[in-house]
Design an enzyme around this catalytic site. Sequence first.
Site, PDB file in Angstrom:
ATOM      1  N   SER A 140       0.818  -1.286  -0.056  1.00 48.54           N
ATOM      2  CA  SER A 140      -0.064   0.088   0.110  1.00 48.54           C
ATOM      3  C   SER A 140       0.829   1.293  -0.104  1.00 48.54           C
ATOM      4  CB  SER A 140      -0.702  -0.020   1.134  1.00 48.54           C
ATOM      5  OG  SER A 140      -1.423   1.177   1.497  1.00 48.54           O
ATOM      6  N   TYR A 153      -2.014  -0.938  10.517  1.00 50.81           N
ATOM      7  CA  TYR A 153      -1.899  -1.089   9.068  1.00 50.81           C
ATOM      8  C   TYR A 153      -0.710  -0.680   8.452  1.00 50.81           C
ATOM      9  CZ  TYR A 153      -3.991  -0.900   4.325  1.00 50.81           C
ATOM     10  OH  TYR A 153      -4.182  -1.310   2.983  1.00 50.81           O
TER      11      TYR A 153
HETATM   12  P1  NAD Z   1     -11.432  -6.455   0.323  1.00 53.62           P
HETATM   13  O1  NAD Z   1     -11.992  -6.250   1.795  1.00 53.62           O
HETATM   14  O2  NAD Z   1     -12.436  -6.084  -0.945  1.00 53.62           O
HETATM   15  O3  NAD Z   1     -10.631  -7.843  -0.096  1.00 53.62           O
HETATM   16  C1  NAD Z   1      -9.808  -8.621   0.933  1.00 53.62           C
HETATM   17  C2  NAD Z   1     -10.083  -9.931   0.861  1.00 53.62           C
HETATM   18  O4  NAD Z   1      -9.082 -10.445   1.792  1.00 53.62           O
HETATM   19  C3  NAD Z   1     -11.655 -10.605   1.151  1.00 53.62           C
HETATM   20  O5  NAD Z   1     -11.879 -11.210   0.125  1.00 53.62           O
HETATM   21  C4  NAD Z   1     -11.188 -11.137   2.454  1.00 53.62           C
HETATM   22  O6  NAD Z   1     -12.318 -12.067   2.629  1.00 53.62           O
HETATM   23  C5  NAD Z   1      -9.972 -11.558   2.134  1.00 53.62           C
HETATM   24  N1  NAD Z   1      -9.523 -12.051   3.700  1.00 53.62           N
HETATM   25  C6  NAD Z   1      -9.457 -11.034   4.743  1.00 53.62           C
HETATM   26  N2  NAD Z   1      -8.928 -11.821   5.767  1.00 53.62           N
HETATM   27  C7  NAD Z   1      -8.196 -12.743   5.151  1.00 53.62           C
HETATM   28  C8  NAD Z   1      -7.904 -13.992   5.827  1.00 53.62           C
HETATM   29  N3  NAD Z   1      -7.423 -14.012   7.203  1.00 53.62           N
HETATM   30  N4  NAD Z   1      -7.416 -15.248   5.122  1.00 53.62           N
HETATM   31  C9  NAD Z   1      -7.515 -15.142   3.785  1.00 53.62           C
HETATM   32  N5  NAD Z   1      -8.179 -14.168   3.022  1.00 53.62           N
HETATM   33  C10 NAD Z   1      -8.661 -12.999   3.871  1.00 53.62           C
HETATM   34  O7  NAD Z   1     -10.128  -5.555   0.152  1.00 53.62           O
HETATM   35  P2  NAD Z   1      -9.089  -4.834  -1.068  1.00 53.62           P
HETATM   36  O8  NAD Z   1      -9.318  -3.349  -1.018  1.00 53.62           O
HETATM   37  O9  NAD Z   1      -9.464  -5.662  -2.353  1.00 53.62           O
HETATM   38  O10 NAD Z   1      -7.753  -5.410  -0.550  1.00 53.62           O
HETATM   39  C11 NAD Z   1      -6.862  -6.162  -0.971  1.00 53.62           C
HETATM   40  C12 NAD Z   1      -5.388  -5.706  -0.550  1.00 53.62           C
HETATM   41  O11 NAD Z   1      -5.285  -4.261  -1.139  1.00 53.62           O
HETATM   42  C13 NAD Z   1      -5.189  -5.580   0.812  1.00 53.62           C
HETATM   43  O12 NAD Z   1      -3.916  -6.364   1.360  1.00 53.62           O
HETATM   44  C14 NAD Z   1      -5.494  -4.202   1.154  1.00 53.62           C
HETATM   45  O13 NAD Z   1      -4.568  -3.684   2.488  1.00 53.62           O
HETATM   46  C15 NAD Z   1      -4.628  -3.673  -0.097  1.00 53.62           C
HETATM   47  N6  NAD Z   1      -4.945  -2.249  -0.330  1.00 53.62           N
HETATM   48  C16 NAD Z   1      -6.200  -1.676  -0.492  1.00 53.62           C
HETATM   49  C17 NAD Z   1      -6.269  -0.396  -0.825  1.00 53.62           C
HETATM   50  C18 NAD Z   1      -7.612   0.210  -0.986  1.00 53.62           C
HETATM   51  O14 NAD Z   1      -7.876   1.314  -0.927  1.00 53.62           O
HETATM   52  N7  NAD Z   1      -8.728  -0.563  -1.280  1.00 53.62           N
HETATM   53  C19 NAD Z   1      -5.218   0.524  -0.823  1.00 53.62           C
HETATM   54  C20 NAD Z   1      -3.936   0.057  -0.685  1.00 53.62           C
HETATM   55  C21 NAD Z   1      -3.787  -1.420  -0.462  1.00 53.62           C
END
Ligand code: NAD
Length: 248
Positions: A140, A153
């Site tokens: 991130s 985080y």
């Molecule tokens: P999201 O909540 O849509 O998806 C996250 C997925 O991870 C879900 O399917 C959830 O069930 C799964 N998950 C959660 N805990 C878990 C576990 N213990 N074991 C296996 N699966 C698990 O979120 P997203 O925004 O798509 O996030 C994906 C990645 O992107 C994450 O690592 C997040 O930190 C990163 N990210 C997101 C953003 C944003 O703005 N959305 C920004 C930077 C980084």
Amino acid sequence: MEFKDKVVLITGGASGIGAATTQKFSAAGAKVIIADIEQEKAITMISELGSNVSFVHTDVSSYSNVVASIKETVQAYGQLDIIVCNAGVGNKTLNKTAEHSLEEWDRVLSINQSGVFYCMKAALSQMMLQGHGNIVNVASVAGLKASGNNIAYSASKFAVVGMTKSAALEYASKNIRINCVCPGYTRTPLLQDVFDVKPDYEGKLVKFIPMKRYGKAEEIAEAILWLASEKSAYINGQHLVIDGGISI
Ligand code: NAD
């Protein structure tokens, strides 16, 4: 990009960035394994995408779970070409460090940091056996810059960037590349959870993004596929920022 018959395991592949990545790899001919705790969402996706996508219930915060999922993948498909360590959670509460709960610290670190370590550890053992591999971690911009009220985080994402570079150095000569993406604010259920806690953030945050819009999950997925492909063959140990310019 062409991934015909490549075996790709995507943690958190049932939602948001992971789901967009699952869709793109599947469209490019890969055999995709969604490793997630969200069985229902994954099954819906599989019914839409077809039989080249499968699901293995995986909690990335459990090392034995991760090992079992990779073992199941290799038993089913013979190898593991690519792993996308994407599963992650945000802080449920947005507090300053002194008020940050110990439970929340442990929860976020166990999924976002230990989860990536466990997945890399188990995947690298298999990739060393087969003599090739590619790992893309999802960090991130919060792993590159300060972000307030977000200590767990922030710690977890700085760790993902560091683990990516350290592991890339170790395996560079073994035909295994390891990189990560650093998304900025991207429209997914995770970001929506933040807006649900702080409803005024949605309108406020977008003003800080030079491109004046939130990212799309597909835009992050596109970069993940590129890092996993031969088109980026000489790129190793890098973090690729995809953030509409917010980090500049
Ligand atoms: P999201 O909540 O849509 O998806 C996250 C997925 O991870 C879900 O399917 C959830 O069930 C799964 N998950 C959660 N805990 C878990 C576990 N213990 N074991 C296996 N699966 C698990 O979120 P997203 O925004 O798509 O996030 C994906 C990645 O992107 C994450 O690592 C997040 O930190 C990163 N990210 C997101 C953003 C944003 O703005 N959305 C920004 C930077 C980084």
